[in-house]
Design a protein around this motif. Sequence first.
Motif, mmCIF file in Angstrom:
data_model
loop_
_atom_site.group_PDB
_atom_site.id
_atom_site.type_symbol
_atom_site.label_atom_id
_atom_site.label_comp_id
_atom_site.label_asym_id
_atom_site.label_seq_id
_atom_site.Cartn_x
_atom_site.Cartn_y
_atom_site.Cartn_z
ATOM 1 N N ASP A 47 0.838 -1.202 0.000
ATOM 2 C CA ASP A 47 0.000 0.000 0.000
ATOM 3 C C ASP A 47 0.875 1.255 0.000
ATOM 4 O OD1 ASP A 47 -1.968 1.881 0.192
ATOM 5 O OD2 ASP A 47 -2.969 1.002 1.927
ATOM 6 N N VAL A 48 1.412 1.569 -1.172
ATOM 7 C CA VAL A 48 2.271 2.754 -1.272
ATOM 8 C C VAL A 48 1.460 4.042 -1.188
ATOM 9 C CG1 VAL A 48 4.205 1.702 -2.495
ATOM 10 C CG2 VAL A 48 2.220 2.493 -3.792
ATOM 11 N N ARG A 49 0.166 3.980 -1.468
ATOM 12 C CA ARG A 49 -0.662 5.179 -1.350
ATOM 13 C C ARG A 49 -0.746 5.631 0.113
ATOM 14 N NH1 ARG A 49 -5.975 2.894 -4.040
ATOM 15 N NH2 ARG A 49 -5.315 1.228 -2.632
ATOM 16 N N LYS A 50 -0.816 4.669 1.013
ATOM 17 C CA LYS A 50 -0.863 5.001 2.433
ATOM 18 C C LYS A 50 0.486 5.502 2.921
ATOM 19 C CE LYS A 50 -2.197 3.043 6.908
ATOM 20 N NZ LYS A 50 -2.735 1.823 7.600
ATOM 21 N N ALA A 51 1.560 4.862 2.457
ATOM 22 C CA ALA A 51 2.905 5.246 2.905
ATOM 23 C C ALA A 51 3.348 6.566 2.285
ATOM 24 C CB ALA A 51 3.898 4.146 2.552
ATOM 25 N N LEU A 52 3.013 6.760 1.004
ATOM 26 C CA LEU A 52 3.482 7.936 0.261
ATOM 27 C C LEU A 52 2.293 8.613 -0.415
ATOM 28 C CD1 LEU A 52 6.556 6.129 -1.343
ATOM 29 C CD2 LEU A 52 6.674 7.896 0.439
ATOM 30 N N PRO A 53 1.425 9.282 0.357
ATOM 31 C CA PRO A 53 0.218 9.878 -0.223
ATOM 32 C C PRO A 53 0.507 10.955 -1.265
ATOM 33 C CG PRO A 53 0.546 10.623 2.048
ATOM 34 C CD PRO A 53 1.509 9.507 1.814
ATOM 35 N N GLY A 54 1.689 11.542 -1.204
ATOM 36 C CA GLY A 54 2.060 12.554 -2.193
ATOM 37 C C GLY A 54 2.615 11.974 -3.477
ATOM 38 N N GLY A 55 2.781 10.644 -3.493
ATOM 39 C CA GLY A 55 3.310 9.981 -4.681
ATOM 40 C C GLY A 55 4.774 10.288 -4.928
ATOM 41 N N TRP A 56 5.229 10.067 -6.157
ATOM 42 C CA TRP A 56 6.601 10.378 -6.549
ATOM 43 C C TRP A 56 6.703 10.420 -8.064
ATOM 44 C CZ3 TRP A 56 5.207 5.476 -4.919
ATOM 45 C CH2 TRP A 56 5.448 4.425 -5.810
ATOM 46 N N SER A 57 7.745 11.018 -8.525
ATOM 47 C CA SER A 57 8.058 11.041 -9.949
ATOM 48 C C SER A 57 9.569 11.018 -10.078
ATOM 49 C CB SER A 57 7.495 12.308 -10.617
ATOM 50 O OG SER A 57 7.819 12.332 -12.001
ATOM 51 N N GLY A 58 10.085 10.061 -10.823
ATOM 52 C CA GLY A 58 11.528 9.870 -10.928
ATOM 53 C C GLY A 58 11.953 8.697 -10.075
ATOM 54 N N THR A 59 13.003 8.868 -9.304
ATOM 55 C CA THR A 59 13.478 7.785 -8.439
ATOM 56 C C THR A 59 12.522 7.599 -7.277
ATOM 57 O OG1 THR A 59 15.777 8.282 -9.011
ATOM 58 C CG2 THR A 59 15.400 6.951 -7.051
ATOM 59 N N ALA A 60 11.970 6.399 -7.137
ATOM 60 C CA ALA A 60 11.010 6.129 -6.064
ATOM 61 C C ALA A 60 11.708 6.180 -4.704
ATOM 62 C CB ALA A 60 10.372 4.761 -6.269
ATOM 63 N N PRO A 61 11.076 6.779 -3.704
ATOM 64 C CA PRO A 61 11.660 6.820 -2.354
ATOM 65 C C PRO A 61 11.447 5.495 -1.629
ATOM 66 C CG PRO A 61 9.573 7.960 -2.351
ATOM 67 C CD PRO A 61 9.801 7.520 -3.768
ATOM 68 N N LEU A 62 11.905 4.415 -2.278
ATOM 69 C CA LEU A 62 11.710 3.066 -1.784
ATOM 70 C C LEU A 62 13.021 2.299 -1.817
ATOM 71 C CD1 LEU A 62 8.521 2.225 -3.901
ATOM 72 C CD2 LEU A 62 8.519 2.635 -1.429
ATOM 73 N N GLN A 63 13.152 1.332 -0.950
ATOM 74 C CA GLN A 63 14.261 0.383 -1.014
ATOM 75 C C GLN A 63 13.855 -0.894 -0.294
ATOM 76 O OE1 GLN A 63 17.832 1.621 1.035
ATOM 77 N NE2 GLN A 63 16.851 1.738 3.015
ATOM 78 N N LEU A 64 14.579 -1.962 -0.576
ATOM 79 C CA LEU A 64 14.422 -3.184 0.195
ATOM 80 C C LEU A 64 15.461 -3.179 1.311
ATOM 81 C CD1 LEU A 64 14.006 -5.828 -2.659
ATOM 82 C CD2 LEU A 64 12.297 -4.344 -1.617
ATOM 83 N N ALA A 65 15.239 -3.991 2.317
ATOM 84 C CA ALA A 65 16.205 -4.065 3.413
ATOM 85 C C ALA A 65 17.557 -4.553 2.925
ATOM 86 C CB ALA A 65 15.679 -4.975 4.507
ATOM 87 N N CYS A 66 17.584 -5.226 1.753
ATOM 88 C CA CYS A 66 18.847 -5.693 1.175
ATOM 89 C C CYS A 66 19.403 -4.716 0.131
ATOM 90 C CB CYS A 66 18.666 -7.067 0.537
ATOM 91 S SG CYS A 66 17.345 -7.156 -0.700
ATOM 92 N N GLY A 67 18.652 -3.668 -0.218
ATOM 93 C CA GLY A 67 19.127 -2.703 -1.212
ATOM 94 C C GLY A 67 18.069 -2.387 -2.253
ATOM 95 N N PRO A 68 18.441 -2.286 -3.532
ATOM 96 C CA PRO A 68 17.486 -1.956 -4.593
ATOM 97 C C PRO A 68 16.548 -3.129 -4.895
ATOM 98 C CG PRO A 68 19.599 -2.499 -5.548
ATOM 99 C CD PRO A 68 19.812 -2.465 -4.054
ATOM 100 N N ALA A 69 15.574 -2.892 -5.759
ATOM 101 C CA ALA A 69 14.609 -3.942 -6.110
ATOM 102 C C ALA A 69 15.285 -5.163 -6.715
ATOM 103 C CB ALA A 69 13.565 -3.395 -7.077
ATOM 104 N N HIS A 70 16.483 -4.987 -7.284
ATOM 105 C CA HIS A 70 17.205 -6.099 -7.917
ATOM 106 C C HIS A 70 17.529 -7.212 -6.928
ATOM 107 C CE1 HIS A 70 17.455 -3.140 -11.031
ATOM 108 N NE2 HIS A 70 18.309 -2.401 -10.377
ATOM 109 N N CYS A 71 17.678 -6.882 -5.641
ATOM 110 C CA CYS A 71 18.033 -7.911 -4.647
ATOM 111 C C CYS A 71 16.807 -8.625 -4.099
ATOM 112 C CB CYS A 71 18.861 -7.310 -3.508
ATOM 113 S SG CYS A 71 17.937 -6.226 -2.383
#
Length: 326
Positions: A218-242
Amino acid sequence: MPSLTLLSAALLTSGGLAHAYTQVNIATPFMTKNIDPIVFPGQHNKSHLHSFYGSDAVTIDTKTSAELQSGCTAAENPNDLSVYWTPTVLYQKGSTWEPVPVSRFSAYYSLGDTKAEVPIPQNLQMVAGNAQAQTADTMVAEAHSEWFCEGSDGGPLDKNGFPSKACTTHLQQLLYFPNCVDTTTLKTAYKAGRPGAYKACPAGTKAMPQLRFSIRYDVRKALPGGWSGTAPLQLACGPAHCSHGDFINGWTADAALNMVAATAEKNKFASVDGKLGKNGVRPTCKAADADPKRGTGNYAESVKAMSKREVVAVGWASRARLVRAL
């Protein structure tokens, strides 16, 4: 590698690709903690943060199905006392990183695969993906890890592998596990081919129901303002690639056997029932951390603990049974 988003949608239609399948839903993680009983068995404060779903009997020492079957399951199938875990997805909140709320975790079995020959064995442990991957070209291709906005255009992926435009619904993750097993050694492998067009298992292994994670955040709840460009997200191990997933089988033996029959017909959902009840029954117990005094669910504390690691771990990736992990 082409996107599997459209393929994944096609597998849910009656258009011909989908095979029989079953599905287990889990509302939310029952705990977030810096342990990993497969990669760091018996060790606290060595792992990055994970979100855990399923049987709450899991600890750093868990090895067997019987151990998990003694616990309380958060799964909407009383016969599924498996434990599933993934690196925690985090969003940037000021100067800290906090877990993104989970809308639903779903474990699909054999969606788009060919008929299984054997049940998922008791005591089976599996990993899909590669926790060490920091770029797209170091990911495990057979896991078909994918991140996208459910039902909306999230734009091209950013440099970290997440959608570059805010999701209007959920951020969704897909991840495919090995679908072949040597029932004697419990070594796992992938069939040749790809989802929807699988071929044979490697010599010495047999086809089992394939596990696929489908997780909605539920990214809408976490980030109600949304984003454009690099998402303000990460995994505990790093980028989505991991991105990776872990699994220890806790299905009761009778339900696991029933699951094999559930893979026989195309284009059909099959309920997998067992001695503990019917598929879809919601939990009547409350899953909780079995070892609350050790480990942490705080991301900053988990990073601090990992900085003190003194040894290189021997971990798993789904390409091969054992790999060297940092």
